[in-house]
Design an enzyme around this catalytic site. Structure first.
Site, PDB file in Angstrom:
ATOM      1  N   GLU A  30       0.875  -1.170   0.000  1.00 27.58           N
ATOM      2  CA  GLU A  30       0.000   0.000   0.000  1.00 27.58           C
ATOM      3  C   GLU A  30       0.915   1.224   0.000  1.00 27.58           C
ATOM      4  O   GLU A  30       1.663   1.441   0.948  1.00 27.58           O
ATOM      5  CB  GLU A  30      -0.894   0.001   1.241  1.00 27.58           C
ATOM      6  N   GLU A  63      -8.617  10.743   4.906  1.00 26.12           N
ATOM      7  CA  GLU A  63      -8.830   9.917   6.087  1.00 26.12           C
ATOM      8  C   GLU A  63      -9.074  10.842   7.279  1.00 26.12           C
ATOM      9  O   GLU A  63      -8.128  11.426   7.813  1.00 26.12           O
ATOM     10  CB  GLU A  63      -7.623   9.039   6.376  1.00 26.12           C
TER      11      GLU A  63
END
Length: 243
Positions: free
Chosen positions: A139, A224
């Site tokens: 990621e 986020e």
């Protein structure tokens, strides 16, 4: 005939814009992208979030995410994002360029606020695979903003990296069955970002042991939130993978 065709085109354009989603895993088609709420961590907080598709034309998209969250300030509540439907399935060794442009702004935000604005790029050994799945090997995050002292997964392993005209600190750590490598802006928010993502991939291949045989399985872009409140507007975003 021309007038009716024009009206039809206007109707199609209107249907592709100003669509708001608010459910935990709601998604909305957005031209070459898909806009998703992805409230995967909402149980760790009290609050709400909605995302609105403002426009989608060709490879360019615009959207807004409005959120407010309380409790558990170290827990991510969601990752509202767009995922490219076309920029995927290319092996790093075959990648000629990966141009991207992202213009965004906080229309308003609380003080304090804990949140990031970031790319979330998924690599795997197979040509296709869902993000955050058994198919994921890496990621790759690129934090254009990190407010309120939040930190990526793992620990900082390098500082002062020069890429795409900006300075980055690199973090690395495990998460489930994949490794997370996060480039964090060392000099505050980057609200107008124009870059070749290949520069980041090449750096990781040359310096962090990422194999060039890995495939780009997904490129997501969004925010986020941890705690606070904000209205985050993306005025324009695009990404492509060229072989």
């Amino acid at each position: 005939m021309y007038f009716s065709t024009l009206l039809a085109l206007v109707a199609v354009a209107a249907s592709a814009a100003a669509q708001t989603i608010s459910g935990q895993y709601d998604c909305e088609p957005a031209g070459d992208y898909t806009l998703c709420q992805n409230l995967w961590g909402e149980s760790a907080g009290v609050g709400s979030q909605s995302s609105t598709l403002l426009s989608a034309s060709g490879n360019t998209v615009s959207w807004r995410t409005v959120w407010q969250w309380q409790n558990n300030p170290n827990n991510v509540k969601s990752y509202a994002n767009v995922e490219s439907n076309t920029a995927k399935g290319v092996q790093l060794s075959q990648l000629a360029s990966a141009p991207t442009a992202w213009q965004w702004t906080y229309e308003n935000k609380s003080n304090p606020i804990r949140a990031d604005v970031s790319y979330d790029i998924w690599l795997g050994a197979q040509q296709s695979g869902q993000p955050a799945s058994k198919a994921s090997s890496y990621e790759i995050m690129i934090w254009l903003s990190g407010q309120g002292g939040i930190q990526p997964v793992g620990s900082q392993i390098q500082s002062g990296i020069q890429l795409a005209g900006h300075t980055w600190n690199l973090w690395r750590g495990p998460n489930s069955n994949w490794q997370v490598l996060s480039f964090v802006s060392a000099n505050g928010d980057i609200t107008s970002f124009n870059a070749d993502l290949k520069d980041f991939f090449d750096y990781l291949v040359q310096n962090q042991g990422v194999s060039s045989s890995q495939f780009v399985q997904a490129i997501q872009t969004g925010t986020e939130p941890f705690t606070g409140s904000a209205s985050l507007l993306t005025q324009s975003y695009s990404v492509a993978l060229n072989q």
